[in-house]
Design a protein around this motif. Structure first.
Motif, PDB file in Angstrom:
ATOM      1  N   VAL A 100       4.014  -5.301 -30.944  1.00  0.00           N
ATOM      2  CA  VAL A 100       3.295  -5.697 -29.387  1.00  0.00           C
ATOM      3  C   VAL A 100       1.901  -6.001 -29.454  1.00  0.00           C
ATOM      4  N   ALA A 149       0.188  -4.958 -25.671  1.00  0.00           N
ATOM      5  CA  ALA A 149       1.201  -4.554 -24.924  1.00  0.00           C
ATOM      6  C   ALA A 149       1.281  -4.071 -23.073  1.00  0.00           C
ATOM      7  N   VAL A 164       6.475  -8.001 -20.572  1.00  0.00           N
ATOM      8  CA  VAL A 164       6.422  -7.781 -22.058  1.00  0.00           C
ATOM      9  C   VAL A 164       7.169  -6.006 -21.657  1.00  0.00           C
ATOM     10  N   GLY A 174       2.049 -10.008 -26.593  1.00  0.00           N
ATOM     11  CA  GLY A 174       1.620  -9.830 -25.302  1.00  0.00           C
ATOM     12  C   GLY A 174       0.854 -10.985 -24.028  1.00  0.00           C
TER      13      GLY A 174
END
Length: 140
Positions: free
Chosen positions: A24, A27, A32, A100
Motif C-alpha cells: 500500500v 497507507a 485503506v 492509499g
C-alpha cells in the motif's frame, strides 16, 4: 455478481487458500487501513504499509487494524511511497499494489515508469468496483 458481500464470499472461498500480500502506497488513511483490517480478519492476506508511520499507527488504532499482522515502512513522501510499493510488487515481495492517500498521477507515474514500473506490455488494467443502492449489480 450483485453485491460486495457476494464478492467477499467468493474471495473467501478461493483466497483463503492462497493469501496475498498487498503493498500500500501512502497507507495512512482510515479507509485503506479498514480494508487491510478486513483482509487480515478474513485470512485473505497481509499488507506492506508504506507511508507516514504516525498516520498509519493513528489510523490503525482508530479502525482496529492489528499492525502486528502487517509490515510497516516509514516513508512520508508520497512519490517515494508509491515507488516503494511498486518495487515491492516488481521484486515479488507483494502480489498487489494498492493506492492509499496520494494523488492518482503520482501513483500511476510509478506504475507506468518504463524503467522501474510494472508495465510489461501495451495494456495496464485498473479496476474499481462499486455497489450502488439503485443498481441491482456491481458496477465496474
Amino acid at each position: 455478481m450483485k453485491s460486495l458481500e457476494e464478492l467477499r464470499q467468493r474471495a473467501m472461498q478461493h483466497g483463503g487458500q492462497n493469501p496475498k500480500r498487498v503493498a500500500v502506497a501512502a497507507a495512512g488513511d482510515n479507509e485503506v487501513l479498514e480494508t487491510i483490517r478486513m483482509l487480515n480478519e478474513n485470512g485473505l492476506g497481509t499488507a506492506l504499509l508504506i507511508g507516514d508511520e504516525a498516520a498509519i499507527k493513528t489510523g490503525a488504532e482508530q479502525v482496529g487494524c492489528d499492525l502486528s499482522k502487517n509490515e510497516m515502512v516509514h516513508e512520508p513522501d508520497a512519490q517515494k511511497a508509491a515507488a516503494a510499493a511498486v518495487k515491492a510488487v516488481r521484486e515479488g515481495e507483494a502480489s498487489i499494489v494498492m493506492k492509499g492517500m496520494l494523488l492518482t498521477p503520482i501513483y500511476l507515474k510509478e506504475i507506468l515508469n518504463s524503467a522501474t514500473g510494472l508495465k510489461k506490455g501495451k495494456l495496464v488494467h485498473l479496476a474499481t468496483v462499486m455497489e450502488l443502492p439503485h443498481v441491482d449489480r456491481l458496477v465496474l
